[in-house]
Motif scaffolding. Structure first.
Motif, PDB file in Angstrom:
ATOM      1  N   HIS A  30      48.611 -16.529   4.367  1.00 41.31           N
ATOM      2  CA  HIS A  30      49.259 -15.851   3.246  1.00 41.31           C
ATOM      3  C   HIS A  30      49.874 -14.544   3.748  1.00 41.31           C
ATOM      4  N   VAL A 162      44.963 -17.760  -2.929  1.00 42.35           N
ATOM      5  CA  VAL A 162      44.815 -17.043  -1.652  1.00 42.35           C
ATOM      6  C   VAL A 162      43.380 -17.114  -1.131  1.00 42.35           C
ATOM      7  N   ASN A 171      50.104 -22.179   0.653  1.00 45.72           N
ATOM      8  CA  ASN A 171      50.301 -20.823   1.163  1.00 45.72           C
ATOM      9  C   ASN A 171      51.126 -19.989   0.194  1.00 45.72           C
ATOM     10  N   MET A 192      45.846 -11.309   1.966  1.00 43.79           N
ATOM     11  CA  MET A 192      47.131 -11.519   2.642  1.00 43.79           C
ATOM     12  C   MET A 192      47.149 -10.700   3.927  1.00 43.79           C
TER      13      MET A 192
END
Length: 299
Positions: A30, A162, A171, A192
């Motif tokens: 991510h 996520v 993703n 992320m």
């Protein structure tokens, strides 16, 4: 089925020493893309989609593109067979994120069922939810209570993706000018690990994105950014690739022509079928002159 040996190292630009830099979607799942207006975020996202659509088949990668600038930046990309859709409004964006979340859940359920009986697992197409101008999804920007609840639902779904989207190959690439608590909650931002930070307006914005200063000192060159990832020891200054409109037109126009020809063929087939049905006495189109001969009937 998609190839299990597919190389997911994507070239993302060059350093000042002319070295090519890569990101790897198999290792960092991510990504967030941040920076001031005009710094080149959208052009970089357009490059990523184009490159992956040209390199991989729709059996390898699929996109759900959320373009909250009314779709103006990604309108042409709807013609790629890899693209599930270009979503232009907040309700459409929430619907797309919800569909991606359902895909993730269905894949996880299938994997659980197959592992329980020691069966081989399928290799799913990578589904990338790409969001441009994600700040428009922030609940803080809502005017009505219903709209606020809708945006909260979107953030809740993104948070789930996520956290557990790695194994089912779902993703997120989230683009926004300033990913603070209002536009990107910590529960999402913390997962992320990949960062593309274009020039920011000040030191505070750089700290929000990178957790340190530096992005505000980048030269004001569109496409110049700092790349941060668990795969590199230090942030890398990179100049991103750029795809001119004439190149994008040369890639996409054949896809538009193919789609137009396919639609015209379908319409022609439908008209032929309708005519046969209209002339037939038995409702299945066997009473036209041509079909009478074929079936040995006399007039």
């Amino acid at each position: 089925m998609p190839s299990t040996l597919k190389n997911w190292r994507i070239p993302i630009g060059k350093t000042r020493y002319n070295q090519t830099v890569f990101c790897n979607f198999n290792k960092v799942h991510h990504w967030k893309v941040a920076g001031a207006t005009g710094s080149g975020k959208t052009e970089f996202l357009r490059y990523l989609v184009t490159y992956m659509c040209m390199k991989y088949s729709p059996d390898d990668v699929q996109f759900a593109i959320v373009d909250l600038k009314n779709g103006v930046s990604f309108a042409q990309f709807q013609w790629f067979p890899h693209v599930r859709g270009v979503y232009k409004t907040v309700p459409e964006a929430v619907s797309a994120i919800h569909a991606a979340h359902e895909t993730m859940v269905e894949r996880l359920q299938e994997v659980e069922r197959l592992r329980a009986v020691f069966q081989p697992e399928p290799v799913y197409p990578r589904l990338i939810v790409l969001i441009d101008e994600g700040g428009e999804l922030a609940p803080a920007n809502a005017v009505l209570d219903e709209d606020k609840e809708l945006r909260k639902a979107a953030m809740h779904l993104l948070s789930s993706v996520v956290r557990i989207g790695r194994e089912p190959r779902v993703n997120i690439i989230y683009g926004t000018q300033r990913p603070d608590n209002d536009t990107l909650p910590v529960s999402i931002r913390g997962q992320m690990e990949g960062v593309f930070c274009f020039r920011t307006e000040n030191e505070l914005d750089s700290k929000i994105v990178l957790r340190h200063e530096g992005a505000e000192k980048l030269p004001w060159i569109p496409g110049r950014y700092l790349y941060k990832s668990p795969l590199v020891k230090y942030d890398i200054e990179v100049q991103s690739p750029y795809i001119p409109d004439k190149v994008l037109r040369r890639i996409i126009q054949p896809l538009i022509r193919c789609e137009s020809q396919r639609t015209a063929t379908q319409q022609s087939d439908a008209m032929c079928t309708d005519n046969q049905m209209a002339d037939g006495d038995d409702g299945i189109g066997l009473e036209t002159r041509e079909k009478r001969r074929r079936w040995g009937r006399s007039e």
